[in-house]
Design an enzyme around this catalytic site. Structure first.
Site, mmCIF file in Angstrom:
data_model
loop_
_atom_site.group_PDB
_atom_site.id
_atom_site.type_symbol
_atom_site.label_atom_id
_atom_site.label_comp_id
_atom_site.label_asym_id
_atom_site.label_seq_id
_atom_site.Cartn_x
_atom_site.Cartn_y
_atom_site.Cartn_z
ATOM 1 N N CYS A 1 -9.812 -1.223 3.856
ATOM 2 C CA CYS A 1 -10.669 -2.366 3.578
ATOM 3 C C CYS A 1 -12.100 -2.019 3.950
ATOM 4 C CB CYS A 1 -10.211 -3.595 4.359
ATOM 5 S SG CYS A 1 -11.148 -5.052 3.902
ATOM 6 N N LEU A 2 -12.836 -1.553 2.947
ATOM 7 C CA LEU A 2 -14.248 -1.238 3.164
ATOM 8 C C LEU A 2 -14.981 -1.823 1.967
ATOM 9 C CD1 LEU A 2 -16.394 0.325 4.833
ATOM 10 C CD2 LEU A 2 -15.928 2.296 3.376
#
Lengths: 427, 172
Positions: free
Chosen positions: B99-100
């Site tokens: 999750c970036l």
């Protein structure tokens, strides 16, 4: 040619268009040849390529044929789906499953006498530069960024400054719901498609953590099924957006997820829409944009009026708003920006010597260049592993690595983007 | 003769915009000593891995490997990045999804591979429990930081923890 073209014409057929072509007006180009000359060119010589026979393509083909273009080619890789029939008016129920290009071509030829439409059912990438060279103009009605980038780069690369005919104006139309744009690209002269790549609206994407933990929308559930669950369950199988069984699996998975989080609105068609990124197509937007594109094609082919410079956008979401502006060329554009250099070198020159020559040249001021050909890396300055892997090439002769008149792409942090070398060998 | 050569040149493949951009991105990477790229096939610039060995923070001592897959629509499309190991991290799930924001909703063509790599390293220096992908790890991090630190340390050595088998990621 003129005789052949007029054999299928009846008196007054082009009465309205001839009003424009028979005499110059205040906005006509000085090169405009009013009368038979321009009509002969339009109806007997001009060869135009339409890329895409979908929502925009159907409109474009009809417009071109009715404007008087008689030698039209069309490329499309798709077959007709039942959901196309509401707006792609060249197709009927019986045509479902058949290639769009073929059916569209037949329909136009049947409906507009004297027009030849040559279809190609396949990808634009199947065709080479020789094929694209035969046209005077290219009009795109595409829904894919990738295809636009390809045709744009191909046409830009085709330009040979010494051969004026090698410059093929590209007219690009695009629509998304009530919004649309039409633009004229003169490869190498005006800004190209790649120049404006960072202007593109991205498709809405949800943060992956929202999808994973805090879904609130039916779309979150569908994305969860396609982005996270599919790869987990089918580790080695790629999701096929066009396979109804795959969509079905996603739909059911998303539906269960939605129930768990008490979210309503997951349907089969929404599932398909989300994974294929389908934006509702609006027939009237397509009609406006196709008309704008064909208007430009007509003006460019006949020089009867100044053509669009160079970007027309339409926003129909709140009333009807349009704006025309000149999109500027980007110096650091990887397709039309950067410098090209013809370099004649001895066949005995090593790659290392070539690099030295480049760094010593006053006119390009390059430091630490990395070089590659379209198929392999010649020498990369970094990362260390790639530097090491390409280092043995330094001792080799350039002539062993690059064929005559081969292309070498040079990048360096000191260059705005890249430098393209065309290598010739002195004998 | 020139004509023939010209014709020959036209037949040849052209370097695509994506290829040039990747070459430029890679040769101008400015990575700290804590990050290293590896190309299984040095001729293929579109598929490689990045190993991050944080020299501070709670993940110090580990070596974390991510696979990068770049498609021909780069930089319109972001690179596809996955963690190749099973690790205990609030922003990385057990399948390796990361999750970036700049890998997905905030990707822009003006960003480059360097920005993505720096972003990944940041996740190890400052894990973000507010955007969790591994919810349990995130919860632990906010509720009981000491326990979370313990979990990080022990899972980095590999083995089972709460019926999940983690990979040994200790830097050698």
């Amino acid at each position: 040619m003129a005789a052949a073209a007029s054999s299928s014409d009846w008196p007054g057929r082009y009465h309205h268009i001839d009003q424009i072509l028979d005499k110059p007006g205040p906005r006509t180009d000085p090169g405009f040849l009013a009368g038979d000359g321009v009509k002969d060119f339009l109806r007997g010589q001009a060869k135009i390529l339409v890329i895409g026979a979908g929502g925009l393509g159907c409109e474009i083909l009809a417009n071109l044929a009715l404007t008087g273009f008689k030698d039209i080619h069309v490329i499309d890789m798709d077959t007709i789906d039942i959901s196309n029939l509401n707006r792609q008016f060249l197709f009927r129920q019986k045509d479902v499953g058949k290639p769009k290009a073929t059916v569209a071509a037949e329909f136009i030829m049947k409906r507009v006498p004297g027009v030849t439409v040559t279809p190609y059912f396949g990808k634009i990438q199947d065709k080479d530069e020789e094929y694209y060279m035969q046209f005077n103009l290219v009009i795109c009605g595409l829904d894919s960024v990738e295809a636009r980038r390809w045709i744009n780069a191909t046409l830009v690369n085709m330009v040979d400054p010494e051969v004026p005919e090698s410059l093929k104006p590209l007219i690009d139309g695009g629509t998304e719901g009530f919004k649309g744009q039409a633009r004229v690209i003169l490869p190498g002269i005006t800004s190209c498609y790649e120049c404006s790549l960072d202007m593109l609206n991205k498709q809405t994407q949800f943060p992956i953590c929202t999808i994973a933990n805090t879904p609130r929308l039916p779309e979150h559930c569908i994305e969860w099924a396609s982005v996270l669950e599919w790869p987990r369950v089918f580790a080695d199988k790629k999701l096929d957006n066009d396979d109804p069984d795959d969509i079905d699996w996603l739909y059911k998975t998303a539906l269960n997820r939605a129930r768990e989080f008490k979210i309503e609105g997951v349907t089969w068609s929404l599932t398909q829409g989300v994974v294929k990124n389908i934006i509702p197509a609006i027939a009237s937007t397509n009609a406006i944009i196709a008309a704008a594109c064909c208007n430009e094609a007509f003006k460019i082919a006949t020089s009867s009026a100044a053509f669009l410079n160079n970007y027309f956008m339409l926003i129909g979401t709140d009333g009807v708003y349009s704006y025309t502006f000149e999109h500027e060329k980007r110096q650091e554009c990887p397709v039309c920006g950067g410098e090209a250099l013809d370099l004649a070198i001895s066949p005995e020159l090593t790659l290392e010597q070539l690099i030295e020559t480049l760094t010593e040249r006053q006119d390009i001021q390059i430091k630490k260049p990395s070089l590659s050909t379209p198929t392999k890396q010649l020498y990369l300055q970094a990362p260390p592993q790639l530097e090491q892997a390409t280092r043995p090439n330094l001792e080799k002769k350039v002539s062993e690595l690059v064929p005559p008149s081969g292309e070498v792409t040079v990048t360096a942090s000191t260059l705005p983007f890249s430098l393209s070398l065309r290598i010739a060998y002195t004998s | 003769m020139k004509k023939n050569e010209d014709a020959a040149a036209k037949k040849k493949p052209k370097t695509s915009a994506a290829q040039i951009r990747v070459q430029k991105d890679l040769t101008e990477l400015d990575l700290p000593a804590t990050m290293k790229t590896n190309f299984p096939d040095p001729a293929d610039l579109l598929n490689f891995t990045l190993t991050i060995t944080p020299d501070e923070g709670m993940y110090k001592g580990g070596a974390f490997t991510f696979s990068f897959a770049i498609n021909t629509n780069y930089p319109h499309d972001p690179p596809k990045v996955k963690c190749t190991q099973t690790i205990y991290h609030p922003n990385v799930d057990l399948e390796g999804n990361v999750c970036l924001n700049i890998l997905r909703e905030d990707w822009k063509p003006v960003l480059n591979l360097n920005s993505v790599m720096v972003g990944l390293q940041y996740l190890f220096l400052e894990p973000n429990p507010d955007d969790p992908l591994n919810k349990e790890a995130a919860l632990e991090m906010t509720k009981n930081r000491d326990q979370f630190l313990n979990n990080v340390k022990s899972t980095m050595r590999g083995g089972y923890f709460k019926s999940v088998q983690y990979d040994n990621v200790l830097a050698r």
